[in-house]
Design a protein around this motif. Structure first.
Motif, mmCIF file in Angstrom:
data_model
loop_
_atom_site.group_PDB
_atom_site.id
_atom_site.type_symbol
_atom_site.label_atom_id
_atom_site.label_comp_id
_atom_site.label_asym_id
_atom_site.label_seq_id
_atom_site.Cartn_x
_atom_site.Cartn_y
_atom_site.Cartn_z
ATOM 1 N N GLU A 138 0.820 -1.210 0.000
ATOM 2 C CA GLU A 138 0.000 0.000 0.000
ATOM 3 C C GLU A 138 0.859 1.267 0.000
ATOM 4 O O GLU A 138 0.359 2.355 -0.289
ATOM 5 C CB GLU A 138 -0.958 -0.015 1.197
ATOM 6 C CG GLU A 138 -2.092 0.942 0.970
ATOM 7 C CD GLU A 138 -3.314 0.660 1.807
ATOM 8 O OE1 GLU A 138 -3.688 -0.520 1.940
ATOM 9 O OE2 GLU A 138 -3.891 1.619 2.324
ATOM 10 N N ARG A 179 -7.905 7.022 4.724
ATOM 11 C CA ARG A 179 -7.460 5.701 4.263
ATOM 12 C C ARG A 179 -5.926 5.622 4.197
ATOM 13 O O ARG A 179 -5.321 4.594 4.478
ATOM 14 C CB ARG A 179 -8.048 5.430 2.871
ATOM 15 C CG ARG A 179 -7.296 4.402 1.990
ATOM 16 C CD ARG A 179 -7.437 3.015 2.561
ATOM 17 N NE ARG A 179 -6.609 2.020 1.908
ATOM 18 C CZ ARG A 179 -7.075 0.974 1.255
ATOM 19 N NH1 ARG A 179 -8.355 0.802 1.121
ATOM 20 N NH2 ARG A 179 -6.255 0.078 0.751
ATOM 21 N N ARG A 232 -10.398 -8.109 6.330
ATOM 22 C CA ARG A 232 -10.000 -7.895 4.933
ATOM 23 C C ARG A 232 -10.866 -8.750 4.010
ATOM 24 O O ARG A 232 -11.632 -9.601 4.468
ATOM 25 C CB ARG A 232 -8.501 -8.176 4.777
ATOM 26 C CG ARG A 232 -7.668 -7.049 5.374
ATOM 27 C CD ARG A 232 -6.202 -7.387 5.481
ATOM 28 N NE ARG A 232 -5.929 -8.294 6.593
ATOM 29 C CZ ARG A 232 -4.708 -8.642 7.003
ATOM 30 N NH1 ARG A 232 -3.645 -8.155 6.386
ATOM 31 N NH2 ARG A 232 -4.539 -9.463 8.027
ATOM 32 N N CYS A 236 -14.198 -11.189 4.680
ATOM 33 C CA CYS A 236 -15.538 -10.602 4.431
ATOM 34 C C CYS A 236 -16.322 -11.514 3.496
ATOM 35 O O CYS A 236 -17.479 -11.878 3.787
ATOM 36 C CB CYS A 236 -15.421 -9.230 3.765
ATOM 37 S SG CYS A 236 -14.976 -7.892 4.859
ATOM 38 N N PHE A 237 -15.711 -11.896 2.379
ATOM 39 C CA PHE A 237 -16.419 -12.727 1.404
ATOM 40 C C PHE A 237 -16.675 -14.138 1.962
ATOM 41 O O PHE A 237 -17.734 -14.722 1.724
ATOM 42 C CB PHE A 237 -15.634 -12.802 0.084
ATOM 43 C CG PHE A 237 -15.704 -11.535 -0.762
ATOM 44 C CD1 PHE A 237 -16.532 -10.475 -0.403
ATOM 45 C CD2 PHE A 237 -14.945 -11.416 -1.931
ATOM 46 C CE1 PHE A 237 -16.604 -9.304 -1.183
ATOM 47 C CE2 PHE A 237 -15.015 -10.265 -2.718
ATOM 48 C CZ PHE A 237 -15.833 -9.206 -2.337
ATOM 49 N N SER A 255 -11.831 -2.243 -8.360
ATOM 50 C CA SER A 255 -10.394 -2.218 -8.033
ATOM 51 C C SER A 255 -9.773 -3.566 -8.354
ATOM 52 O O SER A 255 -10.434 -4.600 -8.279
ATOM 53 C CB SER A 255 -10.192 -1.910 -6.550
ATOM 54 O OG SER A 255 -10.705 -0.644 -6.256
ATOM 55 N N ARG A 257 -6.602 -6.396 -7.763
ATOM 56 C CA ARG A 257 -5.617 -6.879 -6.807
ATOM 57 C C ARG A 257 -4.943 -8.122 -7.369
ATOM 58 O O ARG A 257 -5.532 -8.859 -8.175
ATOM 59 C CB ARG A 257 -6.286 -7.291 -5.472
ATOM 60 C CG ARG A 257 -6.929 -6.160 -4.680
ATOM 61 C CD ARG A 257 -5.877 -5.250 -4.061
ATOM 62 N NE ARG A 257 -6.460 -4.260 -3.167
ATOM 63 C CZ ARG A 257 -6.891 -3.054 -3.557
ATOM 64 N NH1 ARG A 257 -6.826 -2.709 -4.831
ATOM 65 N NH2 ARG A 257 -7.375 -2.206 -2.674
ATOM 66 N N VAL A 295 -12.024 -7.015 -7.911
ATOM 67 C CA VAL A 295 -12.670 -7.543 -6.700
ATOM 68 C C VAL A 295 -13.971 -8.269 -7.098
ATOM 69 O O VAL A 295 -14.337 -9.291 -6.508
ATOM 70 C CB VAL A 295 -12.907 -6.404 -5.685
ATOM 71 C CG1 VAL A 295 -13.727 -6.887 -4.500
ATOM 72 C CG2 VAL A 295 -11.572 -5.843 -5.218
ATOM 73 N N TYR A 332 -12.714 6.980 3.206
ATOM 74 C CA TYR A 332 -12.159 5.803 2.531
ATOM 75 C C TYR A 332 -11.694 6.207 1.141
ATOM 76 O O TYR A 332 -12.240 7.106 0.516
ATOM 77 C CB TYR A 332 -13.210 4.685 2.443
ATOM 78 C CG TYR A 332 -12.683 3.412 1.792
ATOM 79 C CD1 TYR A 332 -11.825 2.560 2.480
ATOM 80 C CD2 TYR A 332 -13.031 3.096 0.474
ATOM 81 C CE1 TYR A 332 -11.333 1.419 1.880
ATOM 82 C CE2 TYR A 332 -12.543 1.935 -0.130
ATOM 83 C CZ TYR A 332 -11.692 1.112 0.579
ATOM 84 O OH TYR A 332 -11.197 -0.029 -0.012
ATOM 85 N N ASP A 334 -9.143 4.156 -2.307
ATOM 86 C CA ASP A 334 -8.684 2.806 -2.658
ATOM 87 C C ASP A 334 -7.468 2.844 -3.573
ATOM 88 O O ASP A 334 -7.279 3.792 -4.331
ATOM 89 C CB ASP A 334 -9.832 2.050 -3.354
ATOM 90 C CG ASP A 334 -9.767 0.550 -3.126
ATOM 91 O OD1 ASP A 334 -8.745 0.078 -2.582
ATOM 92 O OD2 ASP A 334 -10.714 -0.145 -3.491
ATOM 93 N N ARG A 338 -2.596 -3.306 -8.359
ATOM 94 C CA ARG A 338 -1.336 -3.642 -7.681
ATOM 95 C C ARG A 338 -0.616 -4.800 -8.363
ATOM 96 O O ARG A 338 -0.848 -5.963 -8.017
ATOM 97 C CB ARG A 338 -1.605 -4.052 -6.236
ATOM 98 C CG ARG A 338 -2.083 -2.942 -5.344
ATOM 99 C CD ARG A 338 -2.373 -3.493 -3.973
ATOM 100 N NE ARG A 338 -2.802 -2.453 -3.055
ATOM 101 C CZ ARG A 338 -3.425 -2.702 -1.917
ATOM 102 N NH1 ARG A 338 -3.694 -3.953 -1.554
ATOM 103 N NH2 ARG A 338 -3.777 -1.717 -1.120
HETATM 104 N N1 UDP Z 1 -13.810 -5.101 -0.591
HETATM 105 C C1 UDP Z 1 -15.101 -5.351 -1.080
HETATM 106 N N2 UDP Z 1 -15.993 -5.991 -0.260
HETATM 107 C C2 UDP Z 1 -15.681 -6.417 0.990
HETATM 108 C C3 UDP Z 1 -14.362 -6.156 1.494
HETATM 109 C C4 UDP Z 1 -13.458 -5.495 0.665
HETATM 110 O O1 UDP Z 1 -15.438 -4.995 -2.220
HETATM 111 O O2 UDP Z 1 -16.546 -7.011 1.667
HETATM 112 C C5 UDP Z 1 -12.806 -4.450 -1.486
HETATM 113 C C6 UDP Z 1 -12.069 -3.227 -0.930
HETATM 114 O O3 UDP Z 1 -12.818 -2.047 -1.147
HETATM 115 C C7 UDP Z 1 -10.776 -3.258 -1.746
HETATM 116 C C8 UDP Z 1 -10.514 -4.761 -1.946
HETATM 117 O O4 UDP Z 1 -11.775 -5.406 -1.705
HETATM 118 O O5 UDP Z 1 -10.993 -2.666 -3.008
HETATM 119 C C9 UDP Z 1 -9.453 -5.387 -1.058
HETATM 120 O O6 UDP Z 1 -9.725 -5.098 0.281
HETATM 121 P P1 UDP Z 1 -8.864 -5.635 1.517
HETATM 122 O O7 UDP Z 1 -9.659 -5.378 2.744
HETATM 123 O O8 UDP Z 1 -8.441 -7.032 1.315
HETATM 124 O O9 UDP Z 1 -7.573 -4.702 1.614
HETATM 125 P P2 UDP Z 1 -6.648 -3.892 0.583
HETATM 126 O O10 UDP Z 1 -6.270 -4.797 -0.537
HETATM 127 O O11 UDP Z 1 -7.449 -2.712 0.109
HETATM 128 O O12 UDP Z 1 -5.499 -3.492 1.421
#
Ligand code: UDP
Ligand code: NAD
Length: 386
Positions: A138, A179, A232, A236-237, A255, A257, A295, A332, A334, A338
């Motif tokens: 980050e 953020r 994270r 969450c999912f 976004s 990842r 995502v 927040y 984002d 990455r």
């Molecule tokens: N995110 C999402 N739904 C969720 C949790 C996270 O869409 O229930 C998104 C969040 O906004 C980010 C990405 O998933 O774009 C990754 O989030 P994470 O919490 O893993 O941390 P980050 O990669 O941002 O450090």
């Protein structure tokens, strides 16, 4: 275990490692591998030990005596310096590192990631001890490409998005976007460590993890963490899937990842630990550039994989959009994309990640289902009964 050699063919002598934050997600995997595959000793420092309990008890475990748990809050405990002095190497993992905290608890986030890490750096520097410090991807913030017009062909050019340790800038949003409190604190501690290396000869390695995921990451709200807590994205999912509710896509889930399996990433940390001559003085990206998804794509893949491992039919509408303000609150922001540059870690340590996103999700969601499905079912039936 015997006859282990480093990348240059030299024998590796057993060492003592002071691991701060050893009770967390990454720490628990690192401890597990250090116990089962090496003769190194770990002084494990954390405020929690649940994730490493299986390594501490019973006393008949084969590595008995090689791991000691010290319940210490590094904010205010004078025992820390003594442990660092006793060790050959300190690995600092301790941090507040869940995005839901960055804009809602910015002071705690900044103190945890900068102020609390300061004495660790100081004790290592003053006592001539090596330090491996965990930073984050980050620190790169947003890509240069994020500022180009949507339809610019340059957005496809890796020069505008690949994140390189020694070349990419760190691009954060305005101060009111809290953020970035985490990224900024991590960046400043990186700069301090780098300066201790340059001015006082501190032997350091900085790790920038790119979304490491796997078993034991974070918590499932209401089961082994607070009901209102927001972990994270993997947790969450997983929580949504376990509860048969739609997965929430923050701001549409656009976004991007790159996700790496924790076991691949731990291999890279092992190489750093056991090859100081190759790792000292370097900052390393540790990620898997081949596992890139939006995502939204992650949500779709996790839904498919979870259905396979649980035997449950996915919901007709598996995802739902939610605004970042509603999900995370004010402030927040984002990271858009990455992709880690792997040149330095390849050159210094010859390391490459192996596991595909599908495979790592299959083993992780198998673990989530086995560990939590029954407890979630019981918690949900209690709520319905009340
Ligand atoms: N995110 C999402 N739904 C969720 C949790 C996270 O869409 O229930 C998104 C969040 O906004 C980010 C990405 O998933 O774009 C990754 O989030 P994470 O919490 O893993 O941390 P980050 O990669 O941002 O450090
Ligand atoms: P984690 O939250 O699971 O582990 C952190 C551990 O540090 C926790 O067990 C916590 O109790 C401990 N800790 C925090 N403050 C402490 C204090 N004051 N005293 C003692 N212990 C304390 O997180 P993780 O995913 O294992 O991350 C470890 C490190 O890696 C962090 O520095 C984080 O910023 C960095 N990181 C991780 C990822 C990832 O993908 N998991 C990504 C980027 C950066």
């Amino acid at each position: 275990m015997a006859g282990r050699v480093d990348l240059d063919g030299n024998p590796i002598n057993p060492m003592t490692i002071c691991m701060i934050g050893a009770g967390g997600f990454i720490g628990s995997h690192l401890c597990e591998k250090l116990m089962s595959e090496t003769l190194h000793t770990v002084l494990a420092v954390d405020v929690y030990s649940d994730k490493i309990k299986h390594l501490l008890e019973p006393t008949s475990l084969p590595w008995n005596g090689r791991i000691q748990f010290h319940r210490i809050n590094i904010k205010n405990d004078s025992r820390l310096e003594g442990l660092i002095k006793m060790a050959d190497l300190t690995v600092n993992l301790a941090a507040i590192c869940t995005p839901a905290d960055y804009n809602t608890r910015p002071l705690d986030t900044i103190y945890s990631n900068f102020i609390d890490a300061l004495p660790v750096v100081k004790y290592c520097s003053e006592n001539g001890k090596r330090l491996i410090h965990f930073s984050t991807c980050e620190v790169y913030g947003k890509t240069i490409g994020a500022f180009l017009p949507e339809d610019s062909p340059l957005r496809q050019d890796p020069a505008y998005f690949v994140l390189s340790e020694d070349a990419s800038p760190c691009i954060f949003g305005p101060i009111e976007k809290q953020r970035w409190s985490y990224a900024c604190a991590k960046q400043l501690i990186e700069r301090l460590i780098y300066a201790e290396g340059a001015e006082n000869g501190l032997e350091f390695t900085i790790v920038r993890p790119f979304n490491w995921i796997g078993p034991r990451m974070d918590f499932i709200p209401g089961i082994d963490g607070p009901s209102e807590g927001v972990p994270r994205v993997l947790a969450c999912f997983s929580n949504n899937l376990l509860r048969h509710e739609p997965l929430k896509l923050v701001d549409g889930g656009h976004s991007q990842r790159t996700f790496i399996y924790i076991k691949d990433a731990i291999e890279a940390v092992f190489l750093m630990i056991e090859n100081p001559a190759r790792a000292n003085g370097h900052i390393f990206n540790v990620g898997n550039p081949n596992n890139e998804v939006t995502v939204k794509q992650l949500a779709e893949m996790m839904t498919q994989v979870y259905s396979k491992v649980s035997g449950e039919t996915p919901l007709e509408t598996p995802t739902v959009d939610v605004s970042s303000k509603e999900f995370y609150g004010e402030g927040y922001d984002d990271s858009d994309k990455r992709i880690p540059d792997m040149t330095i870690i390849n050159r210094q340590l010859g390391w490459n990640p192996k596991t595909s996103l599908w495979d790592l999700l299959e083993s992780t969601l198998t673990y989530q289902h086995r560990t939590y499905a029954e407890a979630v079912k019981q918690a949900m039936s209690k709520t319905t009964a009340n």
